[in-house]
Design a protein around this motif. Structure first.
Motif, PDB file in Angstrom:
ATOM      1  N   LEU A  63       0.789  -1.226   0.000  1.00 53.51           N
ATOM      2  CA  LEU A  63       0.000   0.000   0.000  1.00 53.51           C
ATOM      3  C   LEU A  63       0.826   1.283   0.000  1.00 53.51           C
ATOM      4  O   LEU A  63       0.353   2.309  -0.492  1.00 53.51           O
ATOM      5  N   GLU A  88       1.326   5.646  -3.107  1.00 52.15           N
ATOM      6  CA  GLU A  88       0.224   5.124  -2.318  1.00 52.15           C
ATOM      7  C   GLU A  88      -0.708   4.326  -3.225  1.00 52.15           C
ATOM      8  O   GLU A  88      -1.115   4.822  -4.291  1.00 52.15           O
ATOM      9  N   SER A  90      -4.322   2.350  -3.374  1.00 49.75           N
ATOM     10  CA  SER A  90      -5.617   2.219  -2.705  1.00 49.75           C
ATOM     11  C   SER A  90      -6.458   1.207  -3.465  1.00 49.75           C
ATOM     12  O   SER A  90      -6.952   1.506  -4.565  1.00 49.75           O
ATOM     13  N   GLU A  92      -9.398  -0.794  -4.993  1.00 50.04           N
ATOM     14  CA  GLU A  92     -10.785  -0.476  -5.329  1.00 50.04           C
ATOM     15  C   GLU A  92     -11.446  -1.727  -5.897  1.00 50.04           C
ATOM     16  O   GLU A  92     -10.780  -2.720  -6.191  1.00 50.04           O
ATOM     17  N   THR A  96      -6.983  -0.575  -8.770  1.00 44.48           N
ATOM     18  CA  THR A  96      -6.185   0.136  -7.771  1.00 44.48           C
ATOM     19  C   THR A  96      -6.041   1.594  -8.169  1.00 44.48           C
ATOM     20  O   THR A  96      -5.732   1.902  -9.325  1.00 44.48           O
TER      21      THR A  96
END
Length: 339
Positions: A63, A88, A90, A92, A96
């Motif tokens: 991450l 970073e 994230s 989904e 991502t």
């Protein structure tokens, strides 16, 4: 900060960020060292020279990766303070969200502000098979029109380099072929941005001061060849040590860019043929080119044109310049056309 949604899992993106081997998506740099907090990582270019140095400040797989980095590939950048770079990821539902941010000051940060989007585009191509499939070579193409670059084709020039030229290799999206004409130092060139080069080249094209060819499939520009009088191509003259006394009446073929889907169809060969016709018509006695002695197997490594293409066109070895073999061809029908 730059962000981009990638239609792949976060773990796949993470492996591209911290995995071993050459990162073709990141300026063809190879990392040397381990990615763990406190560790140092060197980034080597294709010549084995250190282009960047990083310290891993923080990481949480898959991450977060935070680095303190210094660019070393130009003195002005090497002398600048280190900057912090943060990746970073994230997760989904359908992929991502990747965020790339940085803090710091000086020319390195200005460069990241310009290049950050291209870095993410390159990462997306490396991570997503569907994105790469969209750029696969067309099985066949129709006849192409070769047009001389004129001020009236400025918008087509911009469209080609904005949208077509480096779709499969966004790391080079800032060039706009300004490198061929650059008359400053390598140190001054390194921190230049895409906006700098697009603006300056557009002024030159609009004033009719760039000698080049565009290949069109219908109204779509798909290929480029930059050529001209050797001593007028300042970037080429500087890089290969061209001496005015040896270049009287000699033209140069400086570079080719072919849209990814159109490679392997003889587009560069056709552009070369027309460039030779133009130079012959202008009375040049000879033309030379600057292919690598040994291909690295990539289109980017052969942007000066592959050696095999020049040999097929009747060029002959003229001299060596480091990793480059300068080749030259006499232009028949021009008085004094002998090597």
């Amino acid at each position: 900060m730059k962000t981009k949604h990638l239609a792949v899992p976060a773990q796949a993106v993470w492996e591209l960020l911290v995995g071993s081997g050459r990162r073709d998506w990141y300026y063809r740099l190879t990392s040397e060292g381990s990615f763990e907090p406190g560790a140092k990582v060197r980034w080597l270019d294709t010549r084995g020279e250190t282009a960047e140095e990083s310290e891993v400040l923080e990481m949480s797989a898959p991450l977060l990766l935070k680095l303190r980095t210094r660019f070393l590939f130009a003195p002005a950048l090497a002398a600048a303070p280190a900057h912090e770079l943060t990746w970073e990821l994230s997760p989904e539902r359908d992929g991502t969200l990747v965020s790339l941010s940085w803090t710091g000051s000086g020319p390195a940060v200005s460069l990241l502000e310009s290049e950050g989007g291209a870095i993410l585009e390159g990462l997306a191509l490396a991570a997503d098979p569907e994105a790469r499939a969209a750029l696969e070579r067309l099985p066949e193409i129709g006849p192409l029109a070769i047009r001389d670059l004129t001020p009236e084709l400025l918008a087509d020039y911009q469209r080609f380099f904005d949208q077509e030229a480096f779709r499969d290799y966004p790391a080079w999206q800032s060039c706009y072929c300004m490198e061929t004409l650059w008359d400053g130092s390598d140190e001054e060139w390194a921190p230049r941005t895409a906006a700098d080069n697009r603006r300056e080249m557009s002024v030159r094209v609009g004033a009719g001061r760039v000698t080049a060819l565009l290949a069109f499939d219908g109204e779509r520009p798909v290929g480029w060849c930059h050529y001209g009088e050797s001593t007028a191509l300042a970037g080429v003259a500087h890089r290969y040590g061209l001496e005015a006394a040896d270049q009287q009446g000699v033209g140069s073929v400086a570079c080719f860019v072919i849209a990814a889907q159109y490679r392997g169809h003889g587009v560069a060969t056709r552009l070369l043929e027309v460039a030779l016709e133009r130079l012959r018509a202008k009375g040049f006695r000879a033309v030379e080119a600057y292919p690598p002695k040994k291909s690295d197997g990539t289109a980017q490594g052969s942007y000066r044109g592959p050696l095999e293409m020049y040999l097929r066109a009747g060029f002959e070895p003229y001299r060596e310049a480091g990793r480059t073999l300068v080749v030259r061809k006499a232009l028949q029908g021009v008085p004094g056309a002998t090597d």
